[in-house]
Design a protein around this motif. Structure first.
Motif, PDB file in Angstrom:
ATOM      1  N   GLY A 173       0.826  -1.008  -0.017  1.00 54.65           N
ATOM      2  CA  GLY A 173      -0.167  -0.033  -0.026  1.00 54.65           C
ATOM      3  C   GLY A 173       1.024   1.193  -0.071  1.00 54.65           C
ATOM      4  N   LEU A 174       0.112   2.353  -0.143  1.00 56.79           N
ATOM      5  CA  LEU A 174       0.815   3.826   0.072  1.00 56.79           C
ATOM      6  C   LEU A 174       0.250   4.599   1.001  1.00 56.79           C
ATOM      7  CD1 LEU A 174       1.067   4.236  -3.787  1.00 56.79           C
ATOM      8  CD2 LEU A 174       3.034   4.080  -2.314  1.00 56.79           C
ATOM      9  N   GLU A 175       1.185   5.249   1.593  1.00 51.85           N
ATOM     10  CA  GLU A 175       0.961   6.492   2.550  1.00 51.85           C
ATOM     11  C   GLU A 175       1.403   7.770   2.299  1.00 51.85           C
ATOM     12  OE1 GLU A 175       2.653   5.335   6.229  1.00 51.85           O
ATOM     13  OE2 GLU A 175       1.205   3.769   6.817  1.00 51.85           O
ATOM     14  N   PHE A 176       0.836   8.843   2.711  1.00 51.21           N
ATOM     15  CA  PHE A 176       1.221  10.090   2.281  1.00 51.21           C
ATOM     16  C   PHE A 176       1.042  10.907   3.781  1.00 51.21           C
ATOM     17  CE2 PHE A 176       0.168  14.487   0.926  1.00 51.21           C
ATOM     18  CZ  PHE A 176       1.423  14.768   0.209  1.00 51.21           C
ATOM     19  N   ARG A 177       2.029  11.440   4.301  1.00 44.47           N
ATOM     20  CA  ARG A 177       2.110  12.133   5.572  1.00 44.47           C
ATOM     21  C   ARG A 177       1.527  11.462   6.648  1.00 44.47           C
ATOM     22  NH1 ARG A 177      -0.486  17.656   3.258  1.00 44.47           N
ATOM     23  NH2 ARG A 177       1.146  18.376   1.970  1.00 44.47           N
ATOM     24  N   GLY A 178       1.619  10.030   6.511  1.00 42.99           N
ATOM     25  CA  GLY A 178       1.351   9.138   7.766  1.00 42.99           C
ATOM     26  C   GLY A 178       0.143   8.419   7.587  1.00 42.99           C
ATOM     27  N   GLY A 179      -0.653   8.609   6.480  1.00 40.69           N
ATOM     28  CA  GLY A 179      -2.228   8.332   6.487  1.00 40.69           C
ATOM     29  C   GLY A 179      -2.041   7.381   5.119  1.00 40.69           C
ATOM     30  N   ALA A 180      -3.051   6.377   5.168  1.00 39.46           N
ATOM     31  CA  ALA A 180      -3.079   5.478   4.107  1.00 39.46           C
ATOM     32  C   ALA A 180      -3.931   6.136   3.099  1.00 39.46           C
ATOM     33  CB  ALA A 180      -3.835   4.250   4.477  1.00 39.46           C
ATOM     34  N   LEU A 181      -3.515   5.903   1.611  1.00 39.04           N
ATOM     35  CA  LEU A 181      -4.140   6.819   0.544  1.00 39.04           C
ATOM     36  C   LEU A 181      -5.469   5.877   0.219  1.00 39.04           C
ATOM     37  CD1 LEU A 181      -1.150   7.917  -1.155  1.00 39.04           C
ATOM     38  CD2 LEU A 181      -3.001   9.498  -0.522  1.00 39.04           C
ATOM     39  N   PRO A 182      -6.387   6.534  -0.296  1.00 40.64           N
ATOM     40  CA  PRO A 182      -7.564   5.871  -0.804  1.00 40.64           C
ATOM     41  C   PRO A 182      -7.250   4.607  -1.855  1.00 40.64           C
ATOM     42  CG  PRO A 182      -8.102   8.077  -0.915  1.00 40.64           C
ATOM     43  CD  PRO A 182      -6.745   8.064  -0.568  1.00 40.64           C
ATOM     44  N   ARG A 183      -7.886   3.514  -1.813  1.00 41.75           N
ATOM     45  CA  ARG A 183      -7.545   2.593  -2.758  1.00 41.75           C
ATOM     46  C   ARG A 183      -8.765   1.558  -2.969  1.00 41.75           C
ATOM     47  NH1 ARG A 183      -2.677  -1.457  -1.014  1.00 41.75           N
ATOM     48  NH2 ARG A 183      -4.283  -3.336  -0.395  1.00 41.75           N
ATOM     49  N   ASP A 184      -8.787   0.890  -3.896  1.00 40.66           N
ATOM     50  CA  ASP A 184      -9.731  -0.175  -4.137  1.00 40.66           C
ATOM     51  C   ASP A 184      -9.303  -0.890  -5.273  1.00 40.66           C
ATOM     52  OD1 ASP A 184     -12.303  -1.362  -3.880  1.00 40.66           O
ATOM     53  OD2 ASP A 184     -13.016  -0.536  -5.601  1.00 40.66           O
ATOM     54  N   SER A 185      -9.310  -2.334  -5.333  1.00 41.74           N
ATOM     55  CA  SER A 185      -9.044  -3.273  -6.318  1.00 41.74           C
ATOM     56  C   SER A 185      -7.610  -3.020  -7.126  1.00 41.74           C
ATOM     57  CB  SER A 185      -9.992  -3.104  -7.250  1.00 41.74           C
ATOM     58  OG  SER A 185     -11.274  -3.502  -6.839  1.00 41.74           O
ATOM     59  N   GLY A 186      -6.936  -2.756  -6.097  1.00 43.21           N
ATOM     60  CA  GLY A 186      -5.371  -2.335  -6.633  1.00 43.21           C
ATOM     61  C   GLY A 186      -5.268  -0.879  -7.131  1.00 43.21           C
ATOM     62  N   ILE A 187      -5.862  -0.245  -6.942  1.00 35.89           N
ATOM     63  CA  ILE A 187      -5.686   1.284  -7.662  1.00 35.89           C
ATOM     64  C   ILE A 187      -5.688   1.995  -6.504  1.00 35.89           C
ATOM     65  CG2 ILE A 187      -6.505   3.043  -9.171  1.00 35.89           C
ATOM     66  CD1 ILE A 187      -7.793   0.848 -11.121  1.00 35.89           C
ATOM     67  N   THR A 188      -4.604   2.947  -6.241  1.00 35.64           N
ATOM     68  CA  THR A 188      -4.729   3.783  -5.323  1.00 35.64           C
ATOM     69  C   THR A 188      -4.723   5.255  -5.824  1.00 35.64           C
ATOM     70  OG1 THR A 188      -3.156   2.305  -3.849  1.00 35.64           O
ATOM     71  CG2 THR A 188      -3.158   4.746  -3.275  1.00 35.64           C
ATOM     72  N   LEU A 189      -5.546   6.054  -5.268  1.00 33.39           N
ATOM     73  CA  LEU A 189      -5.644   7.516  -5.922  1.00 33.39           C
ATOM     74  C   LEU A 189      -4.547   8.386  -5.041  1.00 33.39           C
ATOM     75  CD1 LEU A 189      -9.327   7.912  -5.662  1.00 33.39           C
ATOM     76  CD2 LEU A 189      -7.970   7.096  -7.836  1.00 33.39           C
ATOM     77  N   LEU A 190      -3.694   8.856  -5.721  1.00 35.13           N
ATOM     78  CA  LEU A 190      -2.574   9.790  -5.084  1.00 35.13           C
ATOM     79  C   LEU A 190      -2.910  11.421  -4.890  1.00 35.13           C
ATOM     80  CD1 LEU A 190       0.390   8.283  -7.517  1.00 35.13           C
ATOM     81  CD2 LEU A 190      -0.407   7.773  -5.079  1.00 35.13           C
ATOM     82  N   PRO A 191      -2.308  11.835  -3.990  1.00 35.25           N
ATOM     83  CA  PRO A 191      -2.560  13.075  -3.751  1.00 35.25           C
ATOM     84  C   PRO A 191      -1.949  14.103  -4.827  1.00 35.25           C
ATOM     85  CG  PRO A 191      -0.483  12.411  -2.400  1.00 35.25           C
ATOM     86  CD  PRO A 191      -1.188  11.107  -3.085  1.00 35.25           C
ATOM     87  N   ALA A 192      -2.421  15.118  -5.067  1.00 35.96           N
ATOM     88  CA  ALA A 192      -2.001  16.245  -5.781  1.00 35.96           C
ATOM     89  C   ALA A 192      -0.652  16.594  -5.480  1.00 35.96           C
ATOM     90  CB  ALA A 192      -3.157  17.478  -5.644  1.00 35.96           C
TER      91      ALA A 192
END
Length: 131
Positions: free
Chosen positions: A44-63
């Motif tokens: 998984g991926l985190e940004f600033r210590g929190g997990a990013l939204p994801r579903d079915s292997g696709i993670t939405l990244l921050p701007a």
């Protein structure tokens, strides 16, 4: 900004009005997990210590993913419920050892080695491609 969980990190989602009654939601930056990690492991991926939204292997990244680092987290955890997003939220999952590495997106080409996991040593290739 869109969060999957209250304690998670926000993805950079844009909203456009198409006509009087239609809206288009889009996220320009994604991370697609094509690792095929076996059951019992999580990626998984985190940004600033929190997990990013994801579903079915696709993670939405921050701007801000082009300017600030995201953290790739590999862990030996058993996910108890798919509603957990497959990513270690408190109270949902059994924690295992985690391996972390940080980089800015897109990581043109990066090789990540996890020397110890419940599946033995792992090597991931993280690369950017057009979708």
């Amino acid at each position: 900004d869109l969060r999957q969980r209250q304690t998670g990190a926000a993805a950079g989602v844009m909203v456009e009005q198409l006509d009087g009654r239609e809206l288009r939601f889009s996220c320009p930056y994604w991370f697609v997990d094509r690792s095929g990690v076996q059951q019992g492991l999580s990626l998984g991926l985190e940004f600033r210590g929190g997990a990013l939204p994801r579903d079915s292997g696709i993670t939405l990244l921050p701007a801000a993913c082009l300017e600030e680092e995201c953290t790739l987290v590999v862990g030996g955890a058993v996910v108890l419920d798919d509603a957990c997003g497959g990513f270690f939220p408190p109270g949902c999952c059994s924690m295992g050892a985690r391996h972390r590495t940080s980089f800015r997106m897109p990581p043109n080409w990066s090789v990540e080695t996890v020397p110890r996991s419940s599946a033995g040593p792992l090597v991931f290739c993280v690369q950017a491609d057009d979708v």
